[in-house]
Write an enzyme that holds these catalytic residues in place. Structure first.
Site, PDB file in Angstrom:
ATOM      1  N   ASN B 134       0.840  -1.194   0.000  1.00 55.16           N
ATOM      2  CA  ASN B 134       0.000   0.000   0.000  1.00 55.16           C
ATOM      3  C   ASN B 134       0.877   1.247   0.000  1.00 55.16           C
ATOM      4  O   ASN B 134       1.351   1.693   1.039  1.00 55.16           O
ATOM      5  CB  ASN B 134      -0.930  -0.051   1.226  1.00 55.16           C
ATOM      6  CG  ASN B 134      -1.930   1.084   1.229  1.00 55.16           C
ATOM      7  OD1 ASN B 134      -1.720   2.105   0.566  1.00 55.16           O
ATOM      8  ND2 ASN B 134      -3.003   0.930   1.973  1.00 55.16           N
ATOM      9  N   CYS B 137      -2.513   5.036   0.253  1.00 53.58           N
ATOM     10  CA  CYS B 137      -3.626   5.506   1.062  1.00 53.58           C
ATOM     11  C   CYS B 137      -3.464   7.015   1.282  1.00 53.58           C
ATOM     12  O   CYS B 137      -2.430   7.464   1.782  1.00 53.58           O
ATOM     13  CB  CYS B 137      -3.657   4.785   2.408  1.00 53.58           C
ATOM     14  SG  CYS B 137      -4.956   5.425   3.473  1.00 53.58           S
ATOM     15  N   THR B 202      -7.644   5.507  -3.903  1.00 53.07           N
ATOM     16  CA  THR B 202      -8.621   6.596  -3.918  1.00 53.07           C
ATOM     17  C   THR B 202      -7.976   7.944  -4.249  1.00 53.07           C
ATOM     18  O   THR B 202      -6.774   8.128  -4.110  1.00 53.07           O
ATOM     19  CB  THR B 202      -9.327   6.689  -2.560  1.00 53.07           C
ATOM     20  OG1 THR B 202      -8.321   6.838  -1.555  1.00 53.07           O
ATOM     21  CG2 THR B 202     -10.145   5.456  -2.300  1.00 53.07           C
ATOM     22  N   CYS B 354     -27.805  22.298 -27.646  1.00 53.81           N
ATOM     23  CA  CYS B 354     -27.090  22.604 -28.883  1.00 53.81           C
ATOM     24  C   CYS B 354     -26.849  24.115 -28.990  1.00 53.81           C
ATOM     25  O   CYS B 354     -25.779  24.561 -29.352  1.00 53.81           O
ATOM     26  CB  CYS B 354     -27.861  22.100 -30.097  1.00 53.81           C
ATOM     27  SG  CYS B 354     -26.974  22.399 -31.642  1.00 53.81           S
ATOM     28  N   CYS B 380     -21.049  16.881 -33.046  1.00 55.86           N
ATOM     29  CA  CYS B 380     -20.451  16.725 -31.712  1.00 55.86           C
ATOM     30  C   CYS B 380     -21.186  15.700 -30.855  1.00 55.86           C
ATOM     31  O   CYS B 380     -20.643  15.139 -29.930  1.00 55.86           O
ATOM     32  CB  CYS B 380     -20.391  18.075 -31.002  1.00 55.86           C
ATOM     33  SG  CYS B 380     -21.998  18.663 -30.403  1.00 55.86           S
TER      34      CYS B 380
END
Lengths: 404, 419
Positions: B134, B137, B202, B354, B380
């Site tokens: 790890n 974190c 995260t 639009c 688009c």
């Protein structure tokens, strides 16, 4: 002004969910632990599992869960009175309104069709053969359950197409042929064979019992009752519910001018007669029944449906007399407390006051290798799903009897 | 359905399926992990074991909500295990004994060389099949641990090497997304001897502010801290990091375990297509429980059956070559959307978006409540993305720009695509 809904005969009464709508509805589901919806299905379907599968985009898994448990999964999604079964217990009722379980079930079963899924496969033969009499819900339920155990099942049925009450006793707006055919196809996948246009007489039951290892009689309640204490019940223009619905279905709605229609009865079958009459262009349709609104047997969904179509109902009135020369001209009713009377002009009167056993089968008893089930003895015309369960249970009893 | 084989050998470890719990609050004791194994998870990365023992705050979670939906993002302030490494070793031993076919990955975190070495030795002894380091974190109470380490390539390489010297099992380095180039520390981990990386941990976040307390949420006695964000909302970021890892020349053939917002089998397939060989999940489990693995597995199996895949390796990484630099995109055409007027409900969302957000290429008939796409359309597809009705606005005519030769163009499937 109240807007009345117009619906052609056979036109779907409820639009199907597309995937977006299904996901929105599934996302409303609280994904309860020990979900109450899964405890209220007569045939033991597990809505919490298939809704969760939909929620996590496992649409095929949802179809599999339903089909494995209920051989009439596609039909039941459309016609079950969910509001008094699975949806009744829905925890979401405590917040706003229940999850639309039936519509999610229909969405899942649509995936079975789209993907051409074959959830059930033919089992290896166990060497036994069973005849099922009638191709309605209970017989289909029994046949499928037996076929899953490798039994060679033959279904004998008097109609042109299998389905029994599903096909001939329910309006196509609620249950279309394609949906019934989808369920029948799943039963055929299991190897069940159908002998249609073969009406089995009472005498033939014994013959079949000799030819087959067991016989399942699921002929249901195919005779509509008529209240013969009502004067004039035999006039021209008086019909019975099942006859009326079947006639409309077989002729695809081409049954001539109905004129003014009065329907006697307050159950789902009466509601189907009312919507059918309305859809077929009756001048007016009135539904009259002896129960109060609280006691009326029809599901709320069906009552709402005919109300939307503009059909008025009159509770707490009993029929007195059908008037007219040889043909129906009017029908009179009295309130159950005899305080008032009412007469409707009518050209057609339909009795939708319950069904009786198929002719000749009323006194048939379970005996030897002959087994009974379905509406005739167990479910008593309540719901399709209860008939399926009754057929399934009979199949378990037959399996025990055949030691398979 | 035919029996579809979901198993995969990951770093030489046989996994019955690719679905693992990631090191987090969802797998910190025996009861939890045994329940998860019984539910069908292929393995776990046991919640990070350290010499440091976490002392947690309350409350410690917050969510990012969107109207009418369950939360889409999740903020977590929990650190690593609250038990001693000795207690954790006992739990791991018992799990390995009771579930010999399941894979026990164990996440570890030291604050110095001695601790990393000790944890590597002891967790290997306890029965870990894989060690995950790890380095990521983001809410540790010490700067000698967590994502501060993961941003420092020297420390990543050094600690990885020490762990590898003290174990015989494969080592995975868990990377932080709180960095511009995740490849840099990943290359360091590889140099240190790691067999793979897992990504992403995260993302540093503030989910929202309690406006009355004038404080970030969750409010811990009037104040809050920046901490890790996860859940469905981070999936796009995770996919991007994984693609970058898979495409880096120095990381070719270097396996990745994918983490970040997986809820459905479809999410998992996306990670696999970008080259992940293992899938880790936490937030969806915190939200819905271990049971989601049923639909993850079944949905994946149906997908494989439908496409004729017999093994996960038949499609792992197949999307990697199709992520290319912006400068290499084919810009010779415009796909003009088409509107199915039978489906159109006349809401005008396409027109509004639009006009205000794109090229004023939709005319609006106010009487009929009907949009019309004009020649100003640049293709688009903003209209298609905001339309609330399924299959109402879909890709239509392919127009080639002036002087460009017509050629075949692949069209995108709708998100809710069904055949």
């Amino acid at each position: 002004m109240t807007q009345v809904r117009k619906l052609a005969y056979g036109e779907k009464s409820e639009p199907a969910y597309d995937v977006r709508l299904a996901m929105q509805e599934a996302a409303r589901c609280l994904l309860c632990i020990d979900a109450p919806c899964s405890q209220d299905c007569p045939v033991g379907t597990n809505p919490s599992k298939f809704i969760r599968s939909i929620r996590f985009r496992n649409f095929k898994g949802a179809a599999k869960t339903i089909r494995e448990n209920n051989i009439l999964g596609a039909s039941c999604g459309k016609i079950c009175p969910q509001e008094r079964l699975c949806e009744k217990g829905c925890s979401r009722c405590g917040i706003d309104k229940p999850i639309q379980i039936g519509r999610l079930q229909s969405f899942a079963m649509e995936q079975e069709k789209i993907f051409g899924m074959k959830v059930l496969e033919k089992a290896p033969s166990c060497g036994k053969k069973v005849a099922c009499i009638g191709a309605g819900p209970s017989s289909l339920g029994a046949a499928a359950e037996l076929a899953k155990r490798g039994v060679a099942v033959t279904i004998f049925d008097e109609n042109k197409e299998p389905g029994g009450l599903l096909r001939y006793g329910i309006t196509p707006s609620r249950l279309d042929d394609a949906t019934i055919d989808q369920d029948i196809a799943a039963i055929k996948e299991l190897g069940v064979t159908f002998e249609q246009n073969h009406k089995v007489s009472r005498e033939e039951v014994a013959e079949l019992a000799k030819k087959f290892d067991a016989v399942y009689v699921g002929v249901g309640l195919s005779t509509s009752k008529v209240l013969k204490f009502v004067k004039g019940w035999d006039k021209q223009g008086v019909d019975t519910a099942l006859n009326f619905l079947k006639n409309a279905r077989v002729k695809n709605g081409q049954i001539g001018d109905l004129g003014k229609v009065v329907i006697i009865g307050g159950g789902d079958v009466a509601m189907d007669c009312a919507s059918t009459a309305k859809q077929l262009g009756a001048k007016s349709v009135n539904v009259v029944f002896i129960e109060t609104m609280e006691e009326m047997p029809a599901s709320k969904k069906e009552l709402d449906y005919i109300t939307e179509l503009g059909v008025p109902v009159l509770p707490f009135f009993k029929p007195l007399e059908i008037k007219g020369e040889s043909k129906v001209e009017a029908i009179s009713f009295a309130s159950m407390d005899d305080e008032s009377q009412v007469t409707f002009k009518a050209d057609t009167v339909i009795f939708a006051v319950g069904q009786a056993p198929t002719e000749g089968f009323a006194d048939l008893k379970q005996d030897g290798n002959i087994f009974l089930g379905g509406d005739m003895v167990v479910s008593r015309g309540r719901t399709v799903v209860e008939s399926v369960q009754s057929g399934k249970e009979a199949a378990f009893a037959i399996a025990d009897f055949l030691k398979i | 359905m035919k029996k579809v084989d979901l198993s995969i050998d990951f770093l030489g470890v046989h996994c019955e399926n690719p679905f693992f719990l990631s090191s987090s609050p969802v797998c910190h004791n025996y009861e939890m992990i045994s329940k998860a194994f019984d539910a069908g998870w292929g393995g776990v990365f046991y919640k990070t074991v350290g010499v440091f023992i976490a002392d947690e705050c309350s409350p410690r979670f917050d969510t990012h909500r969107k109207e009418g939906t369950p939360f889409i993002g999740f903020k977590n302030m929990e650190q690593i295990s609250e038990y001693s490494w000795q207690e954790n070793a006992e739990i791991i031993k018992k799990l390995k004994k009771d579930y010999p076919t399941k894979v026990m990955g164990v996440s570890i975190m030291g604050s110095n060389e001695e601790e990393w070495a000790l944890l590597a030795r002891e967790m290997t002894k306890a029965g870990a099949d894989i060690l995950e380091l790890n380095f990521s974190c983001p809410q540790m109470t010490s700067h000698a641990m967590g994502s501060d380490v993961g941003q420092n390539t020297e420390l990543v390489e050094k600690y990885t090497r020490i762990v590898c010297e003290n174990t015989h099992v494969p080592v995975i380095a868990k990377m932080t997304p709180n960095i511009t180039h995740i490849e840099v520390p990943s290359i360091a981990a590889k140099k240190g001897g790691a067999a793979a990386v897992s990504a992403i941990n995260t993302i540093k976040s503030i989910c929202g502010i309690d406006v009355e307390n004038m404080c970030g949420r969750p409010v811990v006695n009037g104040v809050s801290s920046i901490s890790g964000y996860s859940g469905a909302a981070v999936k796009p970021i995770a996919l991007r990091f994984i693609a970058q890892l898979k495409q880096h020349p120095e990381l070719q053939g270097f396996p990745v375990s994918g983490i970040g917002g997986v809820e459905t089998w479809q999410d998992a397939v996306e990670f696999l297509l970008l080259g992940a060989e293992n899938i880790q999940v936490t937030t969806a489990v915190m939200q819905y429980g271990y049971r989601i693995v049923e639909d993850l597995k079944e949905g994946l199996a149906f997908f494989m059956e439908e496409h004729g895949y017999t093994s996960l390796r038949d499609f792992i990484g197949k999307a990697v070559p199709n992520i290319i630099p912006c400068e290499n995109l084919d810009r010779s055409f415009q796909i003009v959307p088409k509107i199915d007027y039978d489906k159109c409900v006349g809401c005008g969302r396409c027109y509004t978006s639009c006009f205000d957000g794109s090229h004023q290429a939709i005319d609006w008939d106010a009487d009929k409540h009907r949009p019309t796409i004009t020649d100003r359309c640049v293709g688009c597809h903003l209209c298609l993305n905001v339309c609330p009705v399924k299959d109402c606005i879909t890709p239509g005519e392919i127009k080639f720009k002036k002087g460009k030769e017509a050629h075949e163009v692949k069209i995108q499937h709708d998100f809710d695509y069904l055949p």
